[in-house]
Design a protein around this motif. Structure first.
Motif, mmCIF file in Angstrom:
data_model
loop_
_atom_site.group_PDB
_atom_site.id
_atom_site.type_symbol
_atom_site.label_atom_id
_atom_site.label_comp_id
_atom_site.label_asym_id
_atom_site.label_seq_id
_atom_site.Cartn_x
_atom_site.Cartn_y
_atom_site.Cartn_z
ATOM 1 N N SER A 115 36.366 131.726 68.339
ATOM 2 C CA SER A 115 36.970 130.392 68.238
ATOM 3 C C SER A 115 37.840 130.066 69.441
ATOM 4 C CB SER A 115 37.795 130.273 66.953
ATOM 5 O OG SER A 115 38.859 131.210 66.941
ATOM 6 N N ILE B 77 30.874 132.788 65.340
ATOM 7 C CA ILE B 77 31.539 131.552 65.765
ATOM 8 C C ILE B 77 33.049 131.662 65.565
ATOM 9 C CG2 ILE B 77 31.766 129.075 65.325
ATOM 10 C CD1 ILE B 77 28.836 129.029 64.566
ATOM 11 N N ALA B 78 33.464 132.181 64.408
ATOM 12 C CA ALA B 78 34.892 132.290 64.107
ATOM 13 C C ALA B 78 35.588 133.287 65.024
ATOM 14 C CB ALA B 78 35.093 132.682 62.647
ATOM 15 N N ILE C 222 36.668 126.197 61.546
ATOM 16 C CA ILE C 222 35.541 127.085 61.860
ATOM 17 C C ILE C 222 35.521 128.279 60.911
ATOM 18 C CG2 ILE C 222 34.651 128.719 63.580
ATOM 19 C CD1 ILE C 222 35.562 126.713 65.728
ATOM 20 N N THR C 223 36.701 128.852 60.658
ATOM 21 C CA THR C 223 36.793 129.993 59.745
ATOM 22 C C THR C 223 36.372 129.613 58.339
ATOM 23 O OG1 THR C 223 38.594 130.972 61.040
ATOM 24 C CG2 THR C 223 38.367 131.716 58.770
#
Length: 205
Positions: free
Chosen positions: A55, A51-52, A41-42
């Protein structure tokens, strides 16, 4: 022996092939999602993206979905304990979810294991053992899981185990975040459960 029979209950008797396939998939989710999803994701969205930075919610939801699916579809101590224990170890080893706090999360492993088992056992006992509603088992399981984890965190915090600068974030992670991810995991697993139920009905028809 009653506990043993409850642990061996599941929603339906799958074929050997289906049982092996489900076990492998769930074990891979429990192992790989906490280890690699945060990093993925990162890499895709950037470390500062919404989003990150959330997580833990994504990883936690998927892990809780795997726990509930395990309770419903798998049987036997070895499989259950494997899924119960694997995610927390993977999360801490990866260091992507809790970041610098991951080192201190080692102290929380016993509570996370017990909390995860409580969620699984709630479904085994209430839904499969007592034939009660899916979401009744979910509510009980989620409440007990979060209560165990947060209570253990509170006890450790009293003894000064966690650095003061991390206490606020960890307190949220061990309470609100646990509640959200467990609840979302229950909902996500319910969707999978209903899809499997419909597929089974079609095969019978």
């Amino acid at each position: 022996m009653e506990n043993e029979s409850v642990i061996n209950k599941r929603i339906t008797d799958f074929s050997k092939g289906a049982d092996i396939a489900q076990t492998i998939i769930i074990f891979l989710i429990a192992l790989l999602v906490p280890t690699f999803l945060g990093q993925l994701i990162t890499s895709l969205f950037g470390a500062t993206s919404v989003i990150a930075t959330n997580s833990q919610l994504i990883v936690g939801t998927i892990v809780n979905m795997a726990l509930v699916t395990t309770a419903i579809n798998l049987k036997g101590w070895a499989k259950i304990l494997g899924v119960v224990t694997m995610p927390s170890i993977s999360t801490i080893l990866s260091g992507y979810v809790f970041g610098t706090a991951s080192t201190y999360m080692v102290y929380m492993i016993p509570a996370i294991w017990v909390g995860n088992f409580a969620l699984v056992y709630a479904y085994k006992f209430i839904m499969l053992g007592k034939n009660k509603h899916y979401f009744l088992a979910g509510v009980v399981g989620v409440i007990v899981k979060v209560a165990i984890i947060f209570a253990f965190f509170g006890i450790l915090n009293v003894f000064g185990v966690f650095p003061e600068k991390l206490v606020s974030n960890l307190q949220t992670a061990m309470s609100t975040t646990q509640l959200i991810t467990a609840t979302l995991g229950v909902i996500l697993s319910f969707i999978i459960y209903k899809l499997e139920e419909k597929k089974s009905e079609k095969n019978v028809a």
